[in-house]
Write an enzyme that holds these catalytic residues in place. Sequence first.
Site, PDB file in Angstrom:
ATOM      1  N   GLU A 135     -92.863  -3.710  -0.264  1.00 19.96           N
ATOM      2  CA  GLU A 135     -93.611  -5.020  -0.466  1.00 19.96           C
ATOM      3  C   GLU A 135     -94.904  -4.438  -0.080  1.00 19.96           C
ATOM      4  OE1 GLU A 135     -92.577  -7.821   2.923  1.00 19.96           O
ATOM      5  OE2 GLU A 135     -90.623  -7.909   1.935  1.00 19.96           O
ATOM      6  N   ALA A 156     -95.528  -3.316   3.379  1.00 21.26           N
ATOM      7  CA  ALA A 156     -94.332  -2.656   3.807  1.00 21.26           C
ATOM      8  C   ALA A 156     -93.984  -1.759   2.701  1.00 21.26           C
ATOM      9  CB  ALA A 156     -93.429  -3.585   4.156  1.00 21.26           C
ATOM     10  N   GLU A 162     -80.515   8.582  -2.677  1.00 21.13           N
ATOM     11  CA  GLU A 162     -81.372   8.581  -3.625  1.00 21.13           C
ATOM     12  C   GLU A 162     -82.463   9.973  -3.646  1.00 21.13           C
ATOM     13  OE1 GLU A 162     -83.499   4.852  -4.883  1.00 21.13           O
ATOM     14  OE2 GLU A 162     -85.174   5.908  -4.577  1.00 21.13           O
TER      15      GLU A 162
HETATM   16  C1  LIG Z   1     -92.394   4.739  -9.977  1.00 22.98           C
HETATM   17  C2  LIG Z   1     -92.186   3.976  -8.857  1.00 22.98           C
HETATM   18  C3  LIG Z   1     -90.839   3.541  -8.547  1.00 22.98           C
HETATM   19  C4  LIG Z   1     -90.516   2.695  -7.213  1.00 22.98           C
HETATM   20  N1  LIG Z   1     -89.171   1.928  -7.444  1.00 22.98           N
HETATM   21  C5  LIG Z   1     -88.930   1.301  -6.231  1.00 22.98           C
HETATM   22  C6  LIG Z   1     -87.855   0.358  -6.299  1.00 22.98           C
HETATM   23  O1  LIG Z   1     -86.928   0.437  -7.020  1.00 22.98           O
HETATM   24  N2  LIG Z   1     -87.790  -0.440  -5.108  1.00 22.98           N
HETATM   25  C7  LIG Z   1     -88.881  -0.337  -4.044  1.00 22.98           C
HETATM   26  O2  LIG Z   1     -88.471  -0.920  -3.166  1.00 22.98           O
HETATM   27  N3  LIG Z   1     -89.718   0.639  -4.276  1.00 22.98           N
HETATM   28  C8  LIG Z   1     -89.888   1.081  -5.157  1.00 22.98           C
HETATM   29  N4  LIG Z   1     -91.289   2.048  -5.066  1.00 22.98           N
HETATM   30  C9  LIG Z   1     -92.123   1.933  -4.113  1.00 22.98           C
HETATM   31  C10 LIG Z   1     -92.258   3.282  -3.313  1.00 22.98           C
HETATM   32  O3  LIG Z   1     -90.831   3.181  -2.471  1.00 22.98           O
HETATM   33  C11 LIG Z   1     -93.391   3.075  -2.210  1.00 22.98           C
HETATM   34  O4  LIG Z   1     -94.420   3.244  -3.167  1.00 22.98           O
HETATM   35  C12 LIG Z   1     -93.474   4.116  -1.262  1.00 22.98           C
HETATM   36  O5  LIG Z   1     -92.298   3.791  -0.302  1.00 22.98           O
HETATM   37  C13 LIG Z   1     -94.857   4.380  -0.582  1.00 22.98           C
HETATM   38  O6  LIG Z   1     -95.284   3.013  -0.176  1.00 22.98           O
HETATM   39  P1  LIG Z   1     -96.763   2.647  -0.884  1.00 22.98           P
HETATM   40  O7  LIG Z   1     -96.859   2.804  -2.177  1.00 22.98           O
HETATM   41  O8  LIG Z   1     -96.825   1.286  -0.477  1.00 22.98           O
HETATM   42  O9  LIG Z   1     -97.793   3.697  -0.083  1.00 22.98           O
HETATM   43  P2  LIG Z   1     -98.087   3.413   1.225  1.00 22.98           P
HETATM   44  O10 LIG Z   1     -97.230   3.356   2.290  1.00 22.98           O
HETATM   45  O11 LIG Z   1     -99.174   2.295   1.722  1.00 22.98           O
HETATM   46  O12 LIG Z   1     -98.937   4.840   1.672  1.00 22.98           O
HETATM   47  C14 LIG Z   1    -100.409   5.046   1.231  1.00 22.98           C
HETATM   48  C15 LIG Z   1    -100.549   6.556   1.686  1.00 22.98           C
HETATM   49  O13 LIG Z   1    -100.439   6.440   3.197  1.00 22.98           O
HETATM   50  C16 LIG Z   1     -99.344   7.598   3.567  1.00 22.98           C
HETATM   51  N5  LIG Z   1     -98.807   7.398   4.591  1.00 22.98           N
HETATM   52  C17 LIG Z   1     -98.368   5.961   5.029  1.00 22.98           C
HETATM   53  N6  LIG Z   1     -97.623   6.011   6.262  1.00 22.98           N
HETATM   54  C18 LIG Z   1     -97.911   7.345   6.631  1.00 22.98           C
HETATM   55  C19 LIG Z   1     -97.357   8.097   7.868  1.00 22.98           C
HETATM   56  N7  LIG Z   1     -96.791   7.577   8.680  1.00 22.98           N
HETATM   57  N8  LIG Z   1     -97.811   9.565   8.019  1.00 22.98           N
HETATM   58  C20 LIG Z   1     -98.604   9.766   6.941  1.00 22.98           C
HETATM   59  N9  LIG Z   1     -98.782   9.431   5.772  1.00 22.98           N
HETATM   60  C21 LIG Z   1     -98.427   8.212   5.605  1.00 22.98           C
HETATM   61  C22 LIG Z   1     -98.500   7.786   2.317  1.00 22.98           C
HETATM   62  O14 LIG Z   1     -97.716   8.970   2.246  1.00 22.98           O
HETATM   63  C23 LIG Z   1     -99.469   7.455   0.994  1.00 22.98           C
HETATM   64  O15 LIG Z   1    -100.037   8.789   0.875  1.00 22.98           O
HETATM   65  C24 LIG Z   1     -91.509   2.619  -6.297  1.00 22.98           C
HETATM   66  C25 LIG Z   1     -92.735   3.622  -6.607  1.00 22.98           C
HETATM   67  C26 LIG Z   1     -93.095   4.205  -7.789  1.00 22.98           C
HETATM   68  C27 LIG Z   1     -94.356   4.920  -7.483  1.00 22.98           C
END
Ligand SMILES: Cc1cc2nc3c(=O)[nH]c(=O)nc-3n(C[C@H](O)[C@H](O)[C@H](O)COP(=O)(O)OP(=O)(O)OC[C@H]3O[C@@H](n4cnc5c(N)ncnc54)[C@H](O)[C@@H]3O)c2cc1C
Length: 293
Positions: free
Chosen positions: A41, A44, A156
């Site tokens: 989300e 999240a 995965e």
């Molecule tokens: C091509 C693609 C396919 C996807 N498919 C799915 C899917 O099918 N279903 C689904 O539910 N999701 C999917 N996702 C989402 C994916 O799981 C999330 O993008 C991922 O979990 C990161 O969340 P965010 O992008 O919101 O980044 P954020 O969590 O906002 O992170 C932003 C930055 O902060 C860093 N960060 C955050 N928390 C910490 C921490 N505690 N310590 C250090 N660094 C931190 C991250 O590493 C990143 O560099 C997909 C993403 C992509 C790119």
Amino acid sequence: MNAHIWAGEMPLLTFGSEEQKEKYLPLLCREGWIASHAASEPQAGSDLYSLKTTAQKHGDKYILNGHKHYVTNGTIADLFIIFANVDPSLGKEGLTAFVIEKDTPGLVVQKSTSTMGVRTAQVAEATLENCEVSASNRLGEEGAGLAIFNHSMEWERGFILASAVGTMERLLEHSIRYARTHRQFGQAIGKFQLVANKLVDMKLRLESAKAHLYKVAWMKENKKMALMEASMANLYISEAWVQSSLEAIEVHGAYGYLTNTELERELRDAIGSKFYSGTSEIQRVVIGKFLGL
Ligand SMILES: Cc1cc2nc3c(=O)[nH]c(=O)nc-3n(C[C@H](O)[C@H](O)[C@H](O)COP(=O)(O)OP(=O)(O)OC[C@H]3O[C@@H](n4cnc5c(N)ncnc54)[C@H](O)[C@@H]3O)c2cc1C
């Protein structure tokens, strides 16, 4: 295929009721149905456990409200595994998964803006607006969402980059062929150590990636828990894939920068692997926890 198998079929196979398995697994395995996993989300992503989608129980029904994004396969999926919280006051203990069919009223799916790479597997937005489902759509018990999510991530993270190992092998073969035949300063460019070293490093990364992948495969075949090993495989292979794609382009010079050589596409696809299934930073956090840090 990866979203479908690891985060769609596997949770159903492991946590589904007999009725859910009988109904959905043949459709997903044989009849061309496509599965999608909707967890992330806007607020999240890495901190998935703080998701805001709710599932309020009313008798033997649940009403889901919330918004999901980055849902791979979303626009073409027949079946969604959707994560919601049945009682936000419980925090992650309230996380619960639901199996919801595409035409369920209240579930609206829209294509997201396009991505840098992985363009053959588009991501979507999914909105749940008073989406009413029966209790029989719940996957596992109330509160089992955490275990289901971690189970999907183990598979995965362990295997989503198996095809990337094949890609790295192909990139290496193409680059070696080019370095042996393309000439500058009167000799094949592979004779220059600075070029040869890139190919040697690509070979090292390829063999190390294989070792990580095969270790997780061996562990799962032998019914062992592989949460840390899956994160290590995901982290190592994604970073190796990015670096080897970049070096393959460099070995080909400006020719590698042309879109018709398709090397730039490999780099764009590789970069995506640093985000899905958890970012590289989060894989490091997971591994660190297993080291007691
Ligand atoms: C091509 C693609 C396919 C996807 N498919 C799915 C899917 O099918 N279903 C689904 O539910 N999701 C999917 N996702 C989402 C994916 O799981 C999330 O993008 C991922 O979990 C990161 O969340 P965010 O992008 O919101 O980044 P954020 O969590 O906002 O992170 C932003 C930055 O902060 C860093 N960060 C955050 N928390 C910490 C921490 N505690 N310590 C250090 N660094 C931190 C991250 O590493 C990143 O560099 C997909 C993403 C992509 C790119």
